[in-house]
Design a protein around this motif. Structure first.
Motif, PDB file in Angstrom:
ATOM      1  N   LEU A 172       0.842  -1.188   0.000  1.00 27.50           N
ATOM      2  CA  LEU A 172       0.000   0.000   0.000  1.00 27.50           C
ATOM      3  C   LEU A 172       0.883   1.247   0.000  1.00 27.50           C
ATOM      4  O   LEU A 172       2.072   1.179   0.280  1.00 27.50           O
ATOM      5  CB  LEU A 172      -0.919   0.003   1.219  1.00 27.50           C
ATOM      6  CG  LEU A 172      -1.836  -1.227   1.361  1.00 27.50           C
ATOM      7  CD1 LEU A 172      -2.564  -1.204   2.695  1.00 27.50           C
ATOM      8  CD2 LEU A 172      -2.826  -1.294   0.212  1.00 27.50           C
ATOM      9  N   ASP A 189      -2.662   5.597   0.808  1.00 26.29           N
ATOM     10  CA  ASP A 189      -3.551   4.553   1.327  1.00 26.29           C
ATOM     11  C   ASP A 189      -3.571   4.576   2.849  1.00 26.29           C
ATOM     12  O   ASP A 189      -4.620   4.420   3.476  1.00 26.29           O
ATOM     13  CB  ASP A 189      -3.105   3.172   0.844  1.00 26.29           C
ATOM     14  CG  ASP A 189      -3.285   2.966  -0.650  1.00 26.29           C
ATOM     15  OD1 ASP A 189      -4.300   3.426  -1.187  1.00 26.29           O
ATOM     16  OD2 ASP A 189      -2.396   2.357  -1.265  1.00 26.29           O
ATOM     17  N   LEU A 240      -6.904   5.118   4.848  1.00 31.85           N
ATOM     18  CA  LEU A 240      -7.438   4.002   5.620  1.00 31.85           C
ATOM     19  C   LEU A 240      -7.511   4.305   7.112  1.00 31.85           C
ATOM     20  O   LEU A 240      -8.390   3.793   7.809  1.00 31.85           O
ATOM     21  CB  LEU A 240      -6.610   2.741   5.370  1.00 31.85           C
ATOM     22  CG  LEU A 240      -6.795   2.142   3.970  1.00 31.85           C
ATOM     23  CD1 LEU A 240      -5.807   1.014   3.724  1.00 31.85           C
ATOM     24  CD2 LEU A 240      -8.227   1.654   3.762  1.00 31.85           C
ATOM     25  N   SER A 252      -8.759   2.451  -1.677  1.00 30.16           N
ATOM     26  CA  SER A 252      -7.779   1.902  -0.743  1.00 30.16           C
ATOM     27  C   SER A 252      -8.297   0.635  -0.070  1.00 30.16           C
ATOM     28  O   SER A 252      -7.523  -0.288   0.214  1.00 30.16           O
ATOM     29  CB  SER A 252      -7.406   2.950   0.313  1.00 30.16           C
ATOM     30  OG  SER A 252      -6.703   4.035  -0.270  1.00 30.16           O
ATOM     31  N   LYS A 265      -7.670  -2.095  -2.516  1.00 35.18           N
ATOM     32  CA  LYS A 265      -6.247  -2.463  -2.523  1.00 35.18           C
ATOM     33  C   LYS A 265      -5.897  -3.301  -1.298  1.00 35.18           C
ATOM     34  O   LYS A 265      -5.180  -4.302  -1.409  1.00 35.18           O
ATOM     35  CB  LYS A 265      -5.373  -1.210  -2.569  1.00 35.18           C
ATOM     36  CG  LYS A 265      -5.313  -0.525  -3.912  1.00 35.18           C
ATOM     37  CD  LYS A 265      -4.393   0.677  -3.899  1.00 35.18           C
ATOM     38  CE  LYS A 265      -2.939   0.293  -3.684  1.00 35.18           C
ATOM     39  NZ  LYS A 265      -2.036   1.466  -3.757  1.00 35.18           N
TER      40      LYS A 265
END
Length: 331
Positions: free
Chosen positions: A179, A183, A187, A301, A304
């Motif tokens: 990441l 991200d 997150l 994100s 991912k």
């Protein structure tokens, strides 16, 4: 063909083949027409809706579950497994919840199409649906499915960041999982919902860094409020506070968290550091000022993160149950 070009092309083909081997089966709509006439994602969505109707905090619970599952051995549902030495028993996971919802969805899916849907995919789909219920239609994102479940589960606390971790170390941890720093910033925005126990931030109220005083980066008014909720000499086990101190949005997936930390009202130390660190402060300002951008990036994100260490093909299994003390029941 030039020899150096040939080498580059060959390496590129190998990488593509390896990526296809690892991720080739993950796709949007993987379960379409694999469950007779039943819609797999609708079955999961119904269970999430029922739970959300009586408990909005299930959104934070599922977000935490996905994060804790994916960051240890990958998104393989190993966190769900019972057992004395399982991930579920690790100190960092003792307050993770939402297992009953996953089991309920799995039971419904096994009735509709036995042995088809993995527990790891249920976590990903359920979390997506909960975020959409909390944040509205603009918070919904599409997820790829096709994961299989892990075969083992062992305690692991080292891949889960603690509340006092530095911003740079947090970035390094996220990068190690494939990441980006963006991200990470996005997150951590999942702290716009959820709670924290007093012991995770009490050091900021009474004796920050051994100074005998509160953390100077925390809003003094918030310090006094939290001191009344988490007295220094009391047993505060079980006492919790909202991570988003805006009472009107503490259970809503939105950008309020960033607005709060920009006002020095972050609960966890890492949250407040995010707003103050030169490497992240501009991105935090962007999220605070533009809720649509946050939701768009948050969905990307989450997708991912859902790709960390996935198992496909013969690498994993489809469990008959998502949790059990007898792991052989899953094979």
């Amino acid at each position: 063909m030039n020899k150096s070009v040939l080498v580059v092309v060959t390496v590129g083909l190998v990488l593509l083949l390896n990526m296809d081997a690892c991720y080739g089966q993950l796709k949007i709509g993987f379960y379409k027409e694999k469950c007779d006439y039943e819609d797999v994602e609708s079955i999961v969505n119904k269970v999430v809706n029922e739970s959300f109707a009586s408990d909005h905090s299930i959104v934070a619970a599922l977000l935490r579950m996905q994060f804790h599952d994916c960051f240890v051995t990958g998104c393989d549902a190993s966190l769900l497994l019972d057992g004395d030495s399982s991930e579920k028993k690790a100190i960092a996971n003792l307050n993770v919840r939402g297992f009953e919802l996953i089991d309920k969805a799995k039971t419904a899916l096994e009735q509709a199409c036995p042995g088809i849907v993995s527990c790891s995919d249920i976590i990903i789909m359920a979390t997506r649906d909960a975020v959409a219920l909390s944040g509205g239609s603009t918070a919904r994102y599409e997820v790829k499915t096709g994961r299989r479940d892990g075969l083992t589960s062992e305690q692991a606390n080292f891949d889960l960041p603690g509340p006092q971790i530095s911003v740079s170390n947090t970035i390094e941890l996220f990068v190690s999982k494939g990441l980006s720093d963006t991200d990470m910033i996005v997150l951590l925005g999942s702290h716009t919902v959820g709670i924290a126990h007093c012991n995770f931030f009490q050091n900021r109220l009474w004796n920050f860094g051994g100074t005998g005083s509160a953390d100077p980066s925390m809003d003094p008014a918030l310090v006094e409020t939290l001191k009344s909720q988490c007295p220094e000499s009391a047993n505060n086990e079980g006492v919790v506070v909202n991570l988003d101190q805006n009472p009107s949005s503490s259970n809503v997936v939105d950008n309020s968290f960033y607005q709060q930390i920009r006002s020095n009202r972050g609960i966890l130390e890492i949250d407040q550091k995010l707003a103050l660190d030169p490497s992240t402060t501009d991105a935090v300002a962007t999220m605070a000022n533009d809720g649509d951008t946050f939701l768009k990036l948050f969905g990307k994100s989450m997708v991912k993160m859902g790709g960390i260490g996935v198992l496909t093909g013969t690498d994993g299994q489809i469990r008959l149950k998502c949790s059990s003390a007898n792991w052989s029941n899953f094979e």
